[in-house]
Enzyme design. Structure first.
Site, mmCIF file in Angstrom:
data_model
loop_
_atom_site.group_PDB
_atom_site.id
_atom_site.type_symbol
_atom_site.label_atom_id
_atom_site.label_comp_id
_atom_site.label_asym_id
_atom_site.label_seq_id
_atom_site.Cartn_x
_atom_site.Cartn_y
_atom_site.Cartn_z
ATOM 1 C CE LYS A 17 0.273 -10.727 -9.091
ATOM 2 N NZ LYS A 17 -0.386 -9.724 -9.954
ATOM 3 C CD GLN A 231 2.951 -5.513 -5.512
ATOM 4 O OE1 GLN A 231 3.983 -6.009 -5.105
ATOM 5 N NE2 GLN A 231 1.845 -5.545 -4.793
HETATM 6 P P1 GDP Z 1 -3.967 -10.683 -9.216
HETATM 7 O O1 GDP Z 1 -3.639 -9.486 -8.425
HETATM 8 O O2 GDP Z 1 -2.953 -10.942 -10.291
HETATM 9 O O3 GDP Z 1 -4.222 -11.913 -8.391
HETATM 10 O O4 GDP Z 1 -5.321 -10.360 -9.989
HETATM 11 P P2 GDP Z 1 -6.636 -9.668 -9.345
HETATM 12 O O5 GDP Z 1 -7.346 -10.685 -8.528
HETATM 13 O O6 GDP Z 1 -6.319 -8.371 -8.713
HETATM 14 O O7 GDP Z 1 -7.425 -9.279 -10.663
HETATM 15 C C1 GDP Z 1 -7.796 -10.245 -11.588
HETATM 16 C C2 GDP Z 1 -9.328 -10.183 -11.733
HETATM 17 O O8 GDP Z 1 -9.711 -10.918 -12.869
HETATM 18 C C3 GDP Z 1 -10.045 -10.850 -10.562
HETATM 19 O O9 GDP Z 1 -11.292 -10.233 -10.387
HETATM 20 C C4 GDP Z 1 -10.226 -12.281 -11.046
HETATM 21 O O10 GDP Z 1 -11.343 -12.923 -10.436
HETATM 22 C C5 GDP Z 1 -10.476 -12.060 -12.507
HETATM 23 N N1 GDP Z 1 -10.011 -13.125 -13.405
HETATM 24 C C6 GDP Z 1 -8.921 -13.931 -13.308
HETATM 25 N N2 GDP Z 1 -8.822 -14.716 -14.396
HETATM 26 C C7 GDP Z 1 -9.852 -14.386 -15.207
HETATM 27 C C8 GDP Z 1 -10.297 -14.840 -16.495
HETATM 28 O O11 GDP Z 1 -9.689 -15.690 -17.138
HETATM 29 N N3 GDP Z 1 -11.416 -14.232 -17.004
HETATM 30 C C9 GDP Z 1 -12.102 -13.271 -16.345
HETATM 31 N N4 GDP Z 1 -13.167 -12.735 -16.916
HETATM 32 N N5 GDP Z 1 -11.725 -12.839 -15.133
HETATM 33 C C10 GDP Z 1 -10.612 -13.384 -14.579
HETATM 34 P P1 IMO Z 2 -1.369 -7.232 -7.347
HETATM 35 O O1 IMO Z 2 -0.471 -8.169 -6.572
HETATM 36 C C1 IMO Z 2 -1.846 -3.474 -9.476
HETATM 37 C C2 IMO Z 2 0.449 -0.042 -8.000
HETATM 38 C C3 IMO Z 2 -0.320 1.082 -7.355
HETATM 39 C C4 IMO Z 2 0.582 2.238 -7.655
HETATM 40 C C5 IMO Z 2 1.982 1.640 -7.541
HETATM 41 C C6 IMO Z 2 2.648 1.855 -6.194
HETATM 42 O O2 IMO Z 2 -2.792 -7.305 -6.930
HETATM 43 O O3 IMO Z 2 -1.169 -7.434 -8.806
HETATM 44 P P2 IMO Z 2 2.283 0.936 -3.736
HETATM 45 O O4 IMO Z 2 1.060 0.851 -2.873
HETATM 46 O O5 IMO Z 2 2.937 -0.381 -3.991
HETATM 47 O O6 IMO Z 2 3.251 1.970 -3.263
HETATM 48 O O7 IMO Z 2 1.743 1.492 -5.150
HETATM 49 O O8 IMO Z 2 1.815 0.260 -7.777
HETATM 50 N N1 IMO Z 2 0.184 -1.386 -7.410
HETATM 51 C C7 IMO Z 2 -0.543 -2.337 -7.996
HETATM 52 N N2 IMO Z 2 -1.232 -2.322 -9.155
HETATM 53 N N3 IMO Z 2 -1.782 -4.600 -8.738
HETATM 54 C C8 IMO Z 2 -1.071 -4.652 -7.605
HETATM 55 O O9 IMO Z 2 -0.873 -5.770 -6.909
HETATM 56 C C9 IMO Z 2 -0.438 -3.467 -7.156
HETATM 57 N N4 IMO Z 2 0.317 -3.130 -6.082
HETATM 58 C C10 IMO Z 2 0.693 -1.861 -6.252
HETATM 59 O O10 IMO Z 2 -1.594 1.226 -7.924
HETATM 60 O O11 IMO Z 2 0.411 2.662 -8.978
#
Ligand code: GDP
Ligand code: IMO
Ligand code: MG
Length: 430
Positions: A17, A231
């Site tokens: 995201k 999330q």
């Molecule tokens: P979010 O919580 O939805 O913003 O996602 P996160 O940042 O927690 O996790 C997504 C991970 O995948 C991060 O390390 C990003 O840098 C990486 N990422 C996002 N888009 C891509 C993609 O298209 N390819 C790869 N390999 N990594 C990506």
């Molecule tokens: P983003 O925005 C992935 C998961 C936790 C746990 C459950 C409840 O980065 O996608 P909490 O701390 O909310 O009480 O945890 O939800 N969880 C996530 N998993 N990405 C997240 O956020 C999360 N936020 C909470 O691992 O299972």
């Protein structure tokens, strides 16, 4: 009057995201977070650097755009202070373009203690919470005893803080805990609390707003707003894999209550999914892979939590869950991320249905924890490096077939395909 667009996750979080919000920000005037808090970790990568945001919206690197922390969000002031410090170290000055809702609730140190104590008490049934205090803070919000950002400016602030802390200490005592034994992020409670109180001064340097008026006025003025989810839909408090969920409405409906936007003012809904699926923490995950393929996805996708560093569980894409999320959110545009992670897979699998007690179904059962056999369909892997590809037509035909299968089965068009963590590697299909 303009409508507000929404971007949210359709799986169990971490769909990418942060990256996609950052990519779309030039098309908007305002980016607004509507729920969640520091449990989120949204990663942005550009010009060779990586940055993880927790509470602050992912439009913050665009200095000319406004960023709003909405009333539905939870703020942990010490984590917020650290985020601000990290941004300032990168020459970003969020005081210029970040506004905070007065109605956003505050996570206090004792909320964090309660989160830890509750998890420990659950034993094997633990949710795998990020331990940022999310559950207890939303609990207090609903119980009508929470503390809000606007309260820190009031003369009775300290009394209200202490009253709530006393309530929490009574609860903790009943669970067998005392203050002295607690540490938060390795810091003894009283020291943590001292730093937390100090960090309120950083929060106070920001403009507190009535975000519902701010955003609705902006829409009337023709401004374009993107609501950023945290999330994912399968972690939604009502529709996720309950009780292994987070404590907020992660779906489009959460935008209405988390920002004060009327349902009729919701525009496009960007729903994000990875080309496969991950989950962090405990709870059911029907397509989870416990074998070497799961490990391959984890290594190639660098699937380790942005907030907690925990290894993420990996599996094939889950179409029943995706369909469900598209239905709940009214997704108008799908965004498929991390397709590059499967670049050297000979075969890619997709769970097209569940088999439960001998019956095939596309429907999510009441209890996702019951025995589900995923019905898998094979797709030819694309076996190519996607580096440098800038247009949809240039993508390998096997990958386009896989994307078309997702479109056909969900009935929603894919608008964007992401091929690396970097801002630049984003392909617009329509
Ligand atoms: P979010 O919580 O939805 O913003 O996602 P996160 O940042 O927690 O996790 C997504 C991970 O995948 C991060 O390390 C990003 O840098 C990486 N990422 C996002 N888009 C891509 C993609 O298209 N390819 C790869 N390999 N990594 C990506
Ligand atoms: P983003 O925005 C992935 C998961 C936790 C746990 C459950 C409840 O980065 O996608 P909490 O701390 O909310 O009480 O945890 O939800 N969880 C996530 N998993 N990405 C997240 O956020 C999360 N936020 C909470 O691992 O299972
Ligand atoms: Mg994340």
């Amino acid at each position: 009057m303009n409508k507000i667009d929404v971007l949210l996750g359709l799986q169990w979080g971490d769909e990418g995201k942060g990256k996609i919000v950052d990519v779309l920000t030039p098309q908007y005037d305002i980016i607004a977070r509507f729920q969640g808090g520091p449990n989120a970790g949204h990663t942005l990568e550009f010009q060779g650097t990586k940055h993880v945001l927790n509470i602050i919206p992912s439009g913050i690197f665009h200095s000319e755009k406004q960023n709003i922390i909405g009333n539905g969000v939870l703020i942990e002031p010490l984590i917020f202070q650290r985020e601000i410090r990290d941004l300032k170290a990168r020459d970003v000055n969020p005081n210029q373009n970040l506004f905070v809702s007065k109605k956003a609730h505050l996570i206090t140190p004792s909320h964090r203690m309660l989160d830890m104590a509750n998890e420990q008490a659950k034993g094997l049934q633990k949710i795998g919470s990020t331990l940022k205090g999310i559950g207890p803070t939303y609990t207090d919000k609903i119980a009508r005893i929470g503390l809000r950002v606007g309260d820190i400016l009031k003369s009775d602030w300290l009394d209200r803080y202490n009253d709530l802390k006393e309530d929490h200490l009574r609860l903790l005592k009943s669970l067998g805990y005392d203050l002295g034994s607690f540490k938060i992020d390795e810091i003894p409670f009283l020291e943590y609390e001292r730093r937390w109180m100090e960090s309120l001064e950083t929060l106070k340097t920001f403009t507190f707003i009535d975000s519902e008026y701010f955003l609705n006025d902006a829409l009337k003025q023709g401004k374009k707003i993107l609501a950023e989810g945290a999330q994912g839909s399968m972690l939604d408090i009502d529709f996720g894999s309950y009780p292994f969920v987070t404590s907020s409405s992660t779906i489009t409906a959460g935008v209405c209550s988390g920002l004060g936007i009327a349902p009729s003012n919701i525009g496009r809904v960007y729903g994000l999914c990875k080309a496969y699926c991950t989950r962090v923490g405990s709870g059911p995950f029907p397509t989870e892979l416990f074998d070497e393929t799961g490990d391959r996805l984890r290594q190639a996708g660098r699937e380790f939590g942005s907030t907690t560093g925990r290894p993420r569980r990996c599996g094939w894409i889950d179409i029943p869950a995706l369909n469900y999320a598209c239905m709940l959110n009214g997704v108008t545009d799908l965004v498929v991320t991390k397709v590059d992670v499967m670049n050297d897979f000979d075969t890619v699998k997709m769970c097209v249905k569940y088999k439960i007690e001998g019956k095939e179904t596309l429907q999510i059962p009441y209890d996702l924890g019951e025995k589900i056999e995923p019905i898998l369909q094979n797709y030819q892997g694309w076996n190519s490096n996607l580096q440098g590809i800038k247009t949809y037509n240039e993508l390998p035909s096997d990958l386009k077939d896989y994307i078309k299968a997702i479109e056909d089965i969900t009935g929603v068009k894919v608008a964007i395909v992401s091929t690396s963590p970097d801002r630049e590697d984003t392909i617009f299909k329509i």
